[in-house]
Structure formats: C-alpha cells, structure tokens
Design an enzyme around this catalytic site. Structure first.
Site, short mmCIF file in Angstrom:
data_model
loop_
_atom_site.label_atom_id
_atom_site.label_comp_id
_atom_site.label_asym_id
_atom_site.label_seq_id
_atom_site.Cartn_x
_atom_site.Cartn_y
_atom_site.Cartn_z
N GLY A 172 -0.44 7.90 1.09
CA GLY A 172 -0.91 7.97 2.64
C GLY A 172 0.44 7.70 3.13
N TYR B 44 -13.46 -4.13 12.01
CA TYR B 44 -11.93 -3.23 11.83
C TYR B 44 -11.22 -3.70 12.97
CZ TYR B 44 -8.81 0.31 11.45
OH TYR B 44 -7.63 1.13 11.71
N GLY C 180 0.93 -1.16 0.14
CA GLY C 180 -0.04 -0.07 -0.01
C GLY C 180 0.98 1.20 0.03
N ALA C 181 1.96 1.32 -0.78
CA ALA C 181 2.88 2.36 -0.78
C ALA C 181 2.73 3.31 -1.76
CB ALA C 181 4.25 1.77 -0.68
N ASN C 182 1.51 3.52 -2.57
CA ASN C 182 1.24 4.62 -3.51
C ASN C 182 0.80 5.88 -2.79
OD1 ASN C 182 -0.95 2.68 -3.41
ND2 ASN C 182 -1.95 4.56 -4.40
#
Length: 298
Positions: free
Chosen positions: A25, A175, A21-23
């Site tokens: 935030g 969550y 998820g490094a693209n």
C-alpha cells in the site's frame, strides 16, 4: 501547471529512511519512490517474508536500489524496543522516520501490552518508536518525522476517561481518536524540537485503495469507492511532507481535490481539536506513562 508529484522529489542519495508498514500500500509506494531517488530505505514490517518480497520487488524495478528489512511489530513494546536497538546498531543517523503503518476500524481487540488496538498501533506504537530513535534523528541534519494521519481525525476526540475503550467501543470512534492523536503528537513534537535541526510533519492520503480499508462497513466502502485514488497517488502527501525543501515543521499535507479525498498534495489544515495545546501536552504525558518512553527533547 501539474501538481507536485514523485518527479519533484530531490536527490535522496546518502539519506536513510525508515518506513513503518512498508511492505504494501502507501508504505510500499513511499519506499519505492524514495529508493528510486537514491535513499537507503528500511522497510520496518511485522511480517519479514512480506517485507523481503517487497524489497526484492523494489530492487528488481530499480537495480542498485538500497533497501533493507527490519522486523517491527507496533502492537508490542518489546518488539519496538528490539527494533530500535537493531536500528541503532546499523545506523549512526536516520534522516527520515515515516510513521505510516496502521489499522483501521477493526473489531475490538487489544495489543500485546493491553492497549486498544487502533490507539495502541497507530499512536502509541509510533510514539514509542519515534522516542527511541530520536537520538539518531537529531544526529542527521535536516531530518524529519512524518506521521500519517487521516481525514478520520475530524470525527475523533481524545477520551482520557476511557482511552482504551474499555467501557464502550466504536470502530469509527477509536479510529478517529487514534488519527487525531497522530496530529496532536506531531504538533507537540514540533514544539519540543524547537532549536534543533529536526522537524515533525504530518500527511494524509485522502481516499486511497489499500488493504487498510478491509474492515470498513460495506456502505462506507462503497462511498469511498466513488472518490478512491490509487496508492501511488495516495503516497504523494507523505512524500511531499518528507522531501519538499519548502516544508516547515508542524505542517500537514493532503490531497488538494474535493474534500481532500484525492488529487495532488498541498498544504492542508486539520481540525480545531488537533490544535488544543492542553490536550497535546496531556496526551504526550499519558503516552510517556503508558509506553515508558521519554523523549530526549523539550
């Protein structure tokens, strides 16, 4: 004295970091900081176009930065296995695996394999990826697995009788279960890594301004807005857990301010449920059964 920040990151030259998820935030800020300190950073992302755009942005900011992109969809075990195979081909060793990607309080949905979306993405996807890359982590002296949890773990519990929320579904409950699972996984993994040169740590960003909160109820979003910090600050606990030489396996880092919502990173504690060894072991076995991934440790 100022708190720990990105200037305290040691030289990362020669080290390879895989960040999910490094693209955008927190993941992007983590990748940017590690790349600026010399690491070869792999942006493991679902959307290749967004991943390439993020990689280009890092290289423009830090000419000579070593950044690559790997397609990875954590909602698909097939995609996770394909990504792990490609990473095996490209890398003899992985020094840092940062399990950062996640979804938060989504409407009821399932992954491609039929798992509840939050539990399947945040926990099972990262569990499978970590297991499939474990041999490459064990090959790197001083390697670390850093899994990003949340203050949300405090209202979570593992409902083994309805793990996939098939009988009833609560956005917040699912969550909380997933974020608690991240910590149970970290602590059990650390025990299984005993005798190796690899450690497992965890971190949480407090209240940070990222796209992750797009599904929050309006009243909760308003409350977070009173304490929110930017993603660059929110990434610091992960960066400290990943790079600070004083960090030990099984530790948990988060913001040091009020209620761990904001501030510079420090060693923090997680709730009593996260340290239940019987639940840790049972969740591990269930996760192996659901994903078909068996770790070569422990």
């Amino acid at each position: 004295m100022a708190g720990w920040n990105s200037t305290d990151i040691p030289d990362q030259t020669g080290r390879t970091a895989v960040i999910t998820g490094a693209n955008t935030g927190l993941g992007y800020e983590t990748a940017r900081a590690l790349a600026s300190h010399g690491a070869h950073v792999v942006l493991a992302v679902r959307n290749l176009d967004k991943g390439k755009a993020a990689a280009d942005l890092i290289v423009r900011r830090y000419p000579g930065a070593d950044v690559s992109v790997q397609e990875l969809d954590l909602t698909s075990l097939q995609s996770i296995r394909a990504a792990a195979d490609e990473l095996h081909t490209r890398h003899d060793r992985i020094d840092l695996l940062i399990n950062n990607a996640g979804v938060m309080m989504t409407p009821k949905q399932t992954t491609q394999d039929g798992f509840e979306l939050q539990f399947g993405t945040n926990h099972l996807g990262h569990f499978a990826l970590t297991g499939l890359l474990m041999d490459r982590l064990l090959a790197a002296p001083g390697s670390r697995v850093v899994t990003v949890s949340s203050n949300g773990h405090r209202f979570g519990s593992i409902n083994f009788d309805d793990l996939q929320s098939e009988r009833s579904y609560s956005r917040a409950g699912a969550y909380g279960q997933a974020k608690l699972a991240n910590l149970l996984f970290t602590y059990e993994l650390q025990k299984r890594l005993a005798g190796t040169d690899t450690i497992a740590t965890a971190a949480h960003p407090g209240s940070s301004a990222t796209e992750l909160g797009r599904n929050l109820p309006r009243v909760v979003e308003w409350g977070f807005g009173l304490t929110v910090q930017d993603a660059e600050m929110g990434a610091l606990p992960t960066l400290r857990a990943a790079t600070d030489p004083t960090v030990r396996g099984g530790q948990y880092y988060g913001p040091g301010g009020f209620l761990q919502m904001r501030g510079y990173p420090k060693l923090v504690s997680s709730n009593k449920r996260s340290h239940d060894t019987a639940v840790q072991q049972r969740l591990w076995q269930v996760s192996e059964d659901l994903t078909g991934v068996v770790f070569p440790v422990g």
